[in-house]
Design a protein around this motif. Structure first.
Motif, mmCIF file in Angstrom:
data_model
loop_
_atom_site.group_PDB
_atom_site.id
_atom_site.type_symbol
_atom_site.label_atom_id
_atom_site.label_comp_id
_atom_site.label_asym_id
_atom_site.label_seq_id
_atom_site.Cartn_x
_atom_site.Cartn_y
_atom_site.Cartn_z
ATOM 1 N N GLU A 222 0.810 -1.206 -0.231
ATOM 2 C CA GLU A 222 -0.215 0.003 0.178
ATOM 3 C C GLU A 222 0.726 1.291 0.038
ATOM 4 O O GLU A 222 1.725 1.416 0.768
ATOM 5 C CB GLU A 222 -1.147 0.377 1.324
ATOM 6 N N VAL A 223 0.613 2.019 -0.968
ATOM 7 C CA VAL A 223 1.243 3.249 -1.024
ATOM 8 C C VAL A 223 0.657 4.070 -1.006
ATOM 9 O O VAL A 223 -0.524 4.532 -1.844
ATOM 10 C CB VAL A 223 2.098 3.050 -2.298
ATOM 11 N N LEU A 224 1.061 5.302 0.287
ATOM 12 C CA LEU A 224 0.308 6.939 0.030
ATOM 13 C C LEU A 224 1.483 7.369 -0.157
ATOM 14 O O LEU A 224 2.172 8.126 -0.048
ATOM 15 C CB LEU A 224 -0.194 6.605 1.392
ATOM 16 N N VAL A 225 1.044 8.272 -1.422
ATOM 17 C CA VAL A 225 1.497 9.490 -2.148
ATOM 18 C C VAL A 225 0.924 10.924 -1.405
ATOM 19 O O VAL A 225 -0.122 10.998 -2.158
ATOM 20 C CB VAL A 225 1.827 9.473 -3.191
ATOM 21 N N VAL A 226 1.543 11.577 -0.550
ATOM 22 C CA VAL A 226 0.720 13.267 -0.170
ATOM 23 C C VAL A 226 1.614 14.426 -0.780
ATOM 24 O O VAL A 226 2.692 14.177 -0.779
ATOM 25 C CB VAL A 226 1.282 13.351 1.664
ATOM 26 N N ARG A 331 -0.195 -4.343 5.627
ATOM 27 C CA ARG A 331 0.421 -5.323 4.162
ATOM 28 C C ARG A 331 1.741 -4.258 4.391
ATOM 29 O O ARG A 331 2.126 -3.243 5.183
ATOM 30 C CB ARG A 331 -0.945 -4.625 2.679
ATOM 31 N N ARG A 332 2.539 -4.774 3.463
ATOM 32 C CA ARG A 332 4.062 -3.676 3.536
ATOM 33 C C ARG A 332 3.576 -2.848 2.316
ATOM 34 O O ARG A 332 2.569 -2.502 2.310
ATOM 35 C CB ARG A 332 4.374 -4.195 2.273
ATOM 36 N N ARG A 333 4.132 -1.378 3.655
ATOM 37 C CA ARG A 333 3.772 0.180 3.042
ATOM 38 C C ARG A 333 4.731 0.773 2.784
ATOM 39 O O ARG A 333 5.572 0.511 3.369
ATOM 40 C CB ARG A 333 2.413 -0.065 4.433
ATOM 41 N N ALA A 334 4.163 2.379 2.130
ATOM 42 C CA ALA A 334 5.254 3.587 2.708
ATOM 43 C C ALA A 334 4.300 4.463 1.925
ATOM 44 O O ALA A 334 2.991 4.770 1.727
ATOM 45 C CB ALA A 334 6.735 3.344 1.686
ATOM 46 N N VAL A 335 4.700 5.969 2.852
ATOM 47 C CA VAL A 335 4.036 6.912 2.911
ATOM 48 C C VAL A 335 4.892 7.780 1.830
ATOM 49 O O VAL A 335 6.049 8.277 1.943
ATOM 50 C CB VAL A 335 3.184 7.722 4.129
ATOM 51 N N VAL A 336 4.765 8.222 0.112
ATOM 52 C CA VAL A 336 5.711 9.273 0.152
ATOM 53 C C VAL A 336 4.709 10.517 0.118
ATOM 54 O O VAL A 336 4.188 10.949 -0.150
ATOM 55 C CB VAL A 336 6.316 9.021 -1.850
ATOM 56 N N LEU A 337 5.912 11.549 0.829
ATOM 57 C CA LEU A 337 5.422 12.729 0.558
ATOM 58 C C LEU A 337 6.519 14.009 -0.174
ATOM 59 O O LEU A 337 7.267 13.754 -0.178
ATOM 60 C CB LEU A 337 6.186 14.055 1.749
ATOM 61 N N ARG A 362 5.544 2.285 11.930
ATOM 62 C CA ARG A 362 6.391 1.336 11.374
ATOM 63 C C ARG A 362 5.665 1.438 9.721
ATOM 64 O O ARG A 362 5.659 0.432 9.228
ATOM 65 C CB ARG A 362 6.203 -0.344 11.722
ATOM 66 N N VAL A 363 5.408 2.942 9.520
ATOM 67 C CA VAL A 363 5.203 3.258 8.303
ATOM 68 C C VAL A 363 6.616 3.494 7.890
ATOM 69 O O VAL A 363 6.442 4.810 8.080
ATOM 70 C CB VAL A 363 3.708 3.921 7.814
ATOM 71 N N PRO A 364 6.846 3.189 6.858
ATOM 72 C CA PRO A 364 8.720 4.558 6.383
ATOM 73 C C PRO A 364 7.944 4.808 5.805
ATOM 74 O O PRO A 364 7.221 5.170 4.852
ATOM 75 C CB PRO A 364 9.052 3.170 5.108
ATOM 76 N N LEU A 365 8.471 6.073 5.676
ATOM 77 C CA LEU A 365 8.377 7.873 4.889
ATOM 78 C C LEU A 365 9.509 8.089 3.940
ATOM 79 O O LEU A 365 10.658 8.531 4.289
ATOM 80 C CB LEU A 365 8.363 8.974 5.909
ATOM 81 N N ASP A 403 12.210 -1.194 -4.913
ATOM 82 C CA ASP A 403 12.438 -2.233 -4.486
ATOM 83 C C ASP A 403 12.659 -2.232 -2.707
ATOM 84 O O ASP A 403 12.592 -3.589 -2.149
ATOM 85 C CB ASP A 403 13.934 -1.664 -5.051
ATOM 86 N N ASP A 404 12.566 -1.182 -2.526
ATOM 87 C CA ASP A 404 12.448 -0.987 -0.713
ATOM 88 C C ASP A 404 11.206 -2.178 -0.530
ATOM 89 O O ASP A 404 10.910 -3.466 1.016
ATOM 90 C CB ASP A 404 11.956 0.393 -0.306
ATOM 91 N N LEU A 405 9.693 -2.005 -1.207
ATOM 92 C CA LEU A 405 8.622 -2.670 -0.540
ATOM 93 C C LEU A 405 8.770 -4.025 -0.734
ATOM 94 O O LEU A 405 7.882 -5.050 -0.297
ATOM 95 C CB LEU A 405 7.288 -2.542 -1.636
#
Length: 434
Positions: A222-226, A331-337, A362-365, A403-405
Motif C-alpha cells: 500500500e503506497v500513499l503519495v501525499v 500490508r507492506r507499506r510506505a508514505v511518500v511526501l 512502522r510506516v516508512p516515509l 525495491d524497498d517494498l
C-alpha cells in the motif's frame, strides 16, 4: 456492564472528553491509558477528560467495570491513533438487577465526518426491532434465557458508510474469545528469502516481555503519495510524458505480479466540527490504482488537484493521516511526501512529530522534491529528501521505492500490541522497515 460511548476515530490529540455507557451490576469504572491508571469513577456522570498529548501517538484506552465487591466483571477497549473504520457502533446490554435477564441495550456510534445517522436498524435473532428516530436505547422483548440470542444493530450514514455491531447473550454463553494479532514489517537484505517462524523465535518483545511469532507473510503493498499544492507547477515534464502514452496508469502492465496499490492524498483539508464539538480535518484522496515503478510518473502526470475550497494546506496532518491509511491493511507499506516548495507550517502538528508518529506506526516515509532549489528548506523541515526533479530522477526514485517494498515482509505477533512497544532484537539479513 461498560462500553465506550465516545469513539475516538481518525487522528486525535490533546484533551478529549470521553463518555462511557454503564449498566448494573457495574458500580465503578477504572480508566487506563496505555496500561497506566488515569482515574476511577463511582457514579454518574460516567465521563472523564483524557489527555492524549500534543503530538500524534498510538494509544490503548481501557475502561474496566467493577462490581460492588471491587471485582472486574466487564472491560471495554479502544485503540487511538491506529487504523480504524470510518464509522463504528457499540452496544451495551442492560439487565434486570434481580433476574439478570437482558431487558434493553444502549447504542452509541461515531462517524469520521461527524454526520448524524440516516437510519438505525436493529434485529434480535434476525427479527427486526423497532428503533424510534434519534433513539440511543432499545427495549428488548422477553426471550428464552436458556437459548443463545444475537442482538444486531446497523447504523447507516451518508456516503453509504455503515457501522454494525453484534452482541450474543443467553444460554451457557459466558463470553467470547477472539484471537488478535499485531503486524510488524521488516526489511530483508535478500527479497527472495522469506524468514521462517522458527528463525524469528525469541527475536521480538513487547514492553520487555517476550512476544510469540505466529506467521510470516509476503503481502501486497500500500503506497500513499501525499501531494502538496506546489507540486502542480513542477510537473510539466511528467505531464509531457503522460501525453506520450495512450494507456491509462491502471491498465499498464506492472513490473511485479502483486496487486500493489497507489493512492494520492491531497493536502488542503475540509475542516468541520463533529457532534462532540471537536474540530476535524478530512483530506481528499484519489481512487487506488495498481502501483509499479513505471506507473507512478504517469499517475503524477495526469494528476488533477481537487477544489478543496478556501483553506490552508495542512501537509504534516495529511502525512499523518496517510500513515494511518498505509498501516490499515497490515500490508507492506510506505508514505511518500511529494513537494514542489517548502510546505507551509502545519497549524496542528509539526513535521518532526509526524515523522516520529510514522515511525511508531512502522510506516516508512520518503520525501521527494520536484524542485532542486527548494531542497535545503525542505530538508530543514522534514529531514532526508530525494531529488526527483525530471522524469529520469523520478523514475529512479520510484524504482528504489518498489525495491524497498519488495524487501518488506510482514511478521505476525500473537496478541494486540501498541506498535511503539514492540522491539525487534535483530536477525541476520533483517532490519525494522524504515
Amino acid at each position: 456492564m461498560v462500553a465506550f460511548e465516545t469513539l475516538l476515530l481518525g487522528l486525535v490529540m490533546h484533551a478529549q472528553q470521553v463518555r462511557l455507557m454503564v449498566a448494573p451490576p457495574v458500580t465503578a469504572v477504572v480508566l487506563r491509558l496505555d496500561g497506566a491508571t488515569l482515574t476511577g469513577l463511582r457514579h454518574p456522570p460516567w465521563e472523564v477528560v483524557v489527555d492524549l498529548g500534543d503530538r500524534p501517538t498510538p494509544h490503548f484506552l481501557e475502561a474496566i467495570g467493577l462490581d460492588a465487591e471491587g471485582r472486574e466483571i466487564s472491560r471495554a477497549v479502544q485503540w487511538v491513533n491506529l487504523p480504524r473504520a470510518d464509522a463504528e457502533a457499540r452496544l451495551l446490554l442492560e439487565r434486570d438487577p434481580k433476574s439478570g435477564l437482558a431487558t434493553g441495550a444502549q447504542i452509541s456510534w461515531e462517524e469520521v465526518e461527524g454526520n448524524d445517522p440516516i437510519e438505525v436498524r436493529a434485529a434480535l435473532d434476525g427479527a427486526p426491532l423497532p428503533v424510534p428516530p434519534g433513539a440511543t436505547r432499545l427495549a428488548l422483548p422477553p426471550v428464552d434465557p436458556a437459548q443463545i440470542h444475537v442482538l444486531s444493530v446497523e447504523v447507516e450514514f451518508p456516503e453509504r458508510r455503515l457501522a454494525r455491531t453484534d452482541v450474543a447473550f443467553g444460554g451457557d454463553l459466558a463470553g467470547e474469545v477472539q484471537t488478535e494479532l499485531t503486524a510488524v514489517p521488516l526489511t530483508r537484505d535478500d527479497p527472495r528469502r522469506v524468514p521462517t517462524v522458527a528463525s524469528l523465535a525469541g527475536r521480538f518483545s513487547v514492553a520487555g516481555r517476550p512476544a510469540r511469532v505466529v506467521a510470516v507473510e509476503e503481502t501486497v503493498a500500500e503506497v500513499l503519495v501525499v501531494a502538496g499544492e506546489a507540486v502542480l507547477q513542477h510537473l510539466p515534464a511528467q505531464r509531457a510524458l503522460s501525453r506520450q502514452t495512450a494507456r491509462p496508469p491502471n491498465m499498464m502492465a506492472p513490473a511485479r505480479t502483486r496487486d500493489d496499490r497507489l493512492t494520492v492524498l491531497f493536502t488542503v483539508p475540509r475542516i468541520f466540527t463533529d457532534r462532540r464539538g471537536a474540530t476535524r480535518r478530512l483530506f481528499t484522496a484519489t481512487y487506488p490504482v495498481r502501483f509499479s515503478s513505471s506507473v507512478l510518473p504517469h499517475v503524477l502526470g495526469r494528476m488533477i488537484f481537487p477544489s478543496a475550497g478556501p483553506g490552508e494546506e495542512a501537509v504534516a496532518s495529511a502525512v499523518a493521516v496517510g500513515g494511518l491509511h498505509a498501516a490499515a491493511g497490515n500490508r507492506r507499506r510506505a508514505v511518500v511526501l511529494l513537494v514542489g516548495e517548502r510546505p507551509p507550517d502545519d497549524p496542528v502538528v509539526d513535521a518532526a512529530d509526524v515523522r516520529s508518529f510514522l515511525a511508531d506506526l512502522r510506516v516508512p516515509l520518503r520525501v521527494w522534491s520536484l524542485n532542486r532549489e527548494a531542497e535545503p528548506q525542505v530538508r530543514l523541515q522534514w529531514g532526508e529528501v530525494e531529488d526527483v526533479s525530471g522524469v529520469q530522477r523520478l523514475g529512479r526514485a520510484a524504482e528504489r521505492l518498489a525495491d524497498d517494498l519488495d524487501r518488506q515482509v510482514i511478521v505476525w505477533l500473537d496478541g494486540a500490541h501498541l506498535p511503539q512497544q514492540v522491539a525487534f532484537a535483530g536477525a541476520p539479513g533483517l532490519q525494522p522497515a524504515r
